[in-house]
Write a protein that holds these residues in place. Structure first.
Motif, mmCIF file in Angstrom:
data_model
loop_
_atom_site.group_PDB
_atom_site.id
_atom_site.type_symbol
_atom_site.label_atom_id
_atom_site.label_comp_id
_atom_site.label_asym_id
_atom_site.label_seq_id
_atom_site.Cartn_x
_atom_site.Cartn_y
_atom_site.Cartn_z
ATOM 1 N N UNK A 1 -1.520 -3.584 -6.079
ATOM 2 C CA UNK A 1 -0.638 -2.661 -6.796
ATOM 3 C C UNK A 1 -0.504 -3.125 -8.244
ATOM 4 N N UNK A 2 -0.294 -2.144 -9.112
ATOM 5 C CA UNK A 2 -0.037 -2.444 -10.517
ATOM 6 C C UNK A 2 1.341 -1.891 -10.847
ATOM 7 N N UNK B 1 4.722 2.324 -9.875
ATOM 8 C CA UNK B 1 3.729 1.569 -9.110
ATOM 9 C C UNK B 1 2.483 2.419 -8.893
ATOM 10 N N UNK B 2 1.334 1.856 -9.210
ATOM 11 C CA UNK B 2 0.045 2.482 -8.912
ATOM 12 C C UNK B 2 -0.630 1.632 -7.840
ATOM 13 N N UNK B 3 -1.205 2.310 -6.843
ATOM 14 C CA UNK B 3 -1.744 1.582 -5.690
ATOM 15 C C UNK B 3 -3.258 1.770 -5.606
#
Lengths: 75, 270
Positions: free
Chosen positions: A8-9, A67-69
């Protein structure tokens, strides 16, 4: 059996450190950082990056959509 | 360390992306408190609008309350209504432009207190709008005063000894009232406290938007939410409090599913 690995970012400047992603993570990947962002919040980060499975639970409960996954299947 | 960095580099690639922020959400930080359910519901609405491809055809009506700035966050056409009058404004918009998808986004102070009359009559007329109702059992924006939906015994800034039935009356279960009205097409109660609940809520909001395009009556989605600042708890504690205290009074599930023609008495499911 294919294994799934993920990452995750977190957009640290948008994160408000509400801790909801940390408790929703089934693999205890996320934690709150000891450092703070410019607003003074302890932003979320990957404490145990190797345990992430890219399940997107954290991004579903995140109120600030920070959150980017990513998820990858490995043989 | 470099091994982990290498590994992350191999995962974090555009082709492996499974979730990212909806393009319908503006690129600004929301003003809501940390952990506020409003942010999750905004995200779900934006996701659904993006998925249905109706960004140009959707008009939202924002309330008075914390969500008054919703127009800053979701990139669609918005109108701002006077306190509680969002269903009346949405009625006008939908009747002038029946091809548009019109929704209101209201809190419990807006929808269940000052706007009860507008809400009930809009649903009773079977207006073809979607109403998203955020129920957090408190007036969040003004500092945590008692709302109609406040639970008996709940401490707020205007009920410091807990809500008393003799003095303040009973909590208002307005979604149950709405479900009895013949104009309601789809009435549901959802929550966003876990990933599973978020998925169900997303499905419900999507269904409401789809039904609204068929013009079969009012679609009403209640989201039982938290107000951690108003409740004076951490976001995680407030989720637990909501599950323990609010769910017995506000059980999740569909209350009505069908068209506005249905005149059968409302029967609670689940």
């Amino acid at each position: 059996m294919a294994k799934v690995i993920g990452a995750v970012v977190v957009d640290a400047e948008v994160c408000k450190g509400c801790n909801l992603c940390v408790v929703s993570c089934p693999t205890q990947t996320l934690g709150l950082n000891r450092d703070v962002n410019s607003k003074g919040y302890h932003y979320s980060y990957m404490e145990n990056p190797e345990s992430c499975i890219g399940c997107s639970n954290c991004s579903s409960v995140c109120p600030d959509s920070c959150i980017t996954v990513y998820r990858l299947k490995v043989e | 360390m470099s091994e982990i960095a290498e590994r992350l580099k191999s995962i974090i690639r555009p082709e492996n992306q499974v979730y990212k922020k909806s393009s319908v959400l503006n690129d600004v930080t929301m003003h809501y408190c940390p952990g506020c359910s409003h942010g999750v519901v905004h995200k779900l609405i934006a996701d659904v609008i993006e998925e249905l491809g109706i960004q140009d055809q959707t008009i939202g009506v924002s309330p008075v309350g914390c969500a008054v700035f919703a127009y800053n966050y979701i990139d669609i056409d918005w109108s701002e209504a006077a306190h509680g009058r969002a269903p009346a404004v949405a009625t006008g918009i939908k009747r002038i432009m029946p091809e548009k998808t019109v929704f209101t986004y209201q809190g419990d102070g807006d929808l269940a207190a000052i706007g009860t009359a507008e809400t009930m009559h809009a649903v009773n007329r079977g207006e073809n709008i979607v109403m998203i109702f955020i129920n957090n059992a408190i007036y969040g924006m003004t500092g945590g005063q008692m709302a109609p939906t406040t639970l008996l015994g709940q401490v707020t800034s205007t009920t410091p000894y807990g809500r008393n039935v003799d003095l303040n009356g009973y909590p208002l279960k307005i979604t149950e009232l709405i479900a009895q009205l013949p104009g309601a097409a789809y009435v549901t109660r959802q929550s966003v406290h876990t990933a599973g609940a978020v998925r169900k809520a997303r499905k419900a909001i999507k269904k409401a938007f789809e039904l609204s395009q068929k013009n079969i009556g009012t679609c009403f989605v209640e989201v039982v939410s938290t107000c951690n600042s108003g409740w004076k708890m951490t976001p995680v504690e407030s989720n637990d409090w909501m599950v323990k205290q609010m769910f017995p009074l506000f059980p999740l599930g569909d209350l009505k599913d069908g068209g506005k023609e249905a005149t059968e008495p409302f029967q609670m499911k689940g």
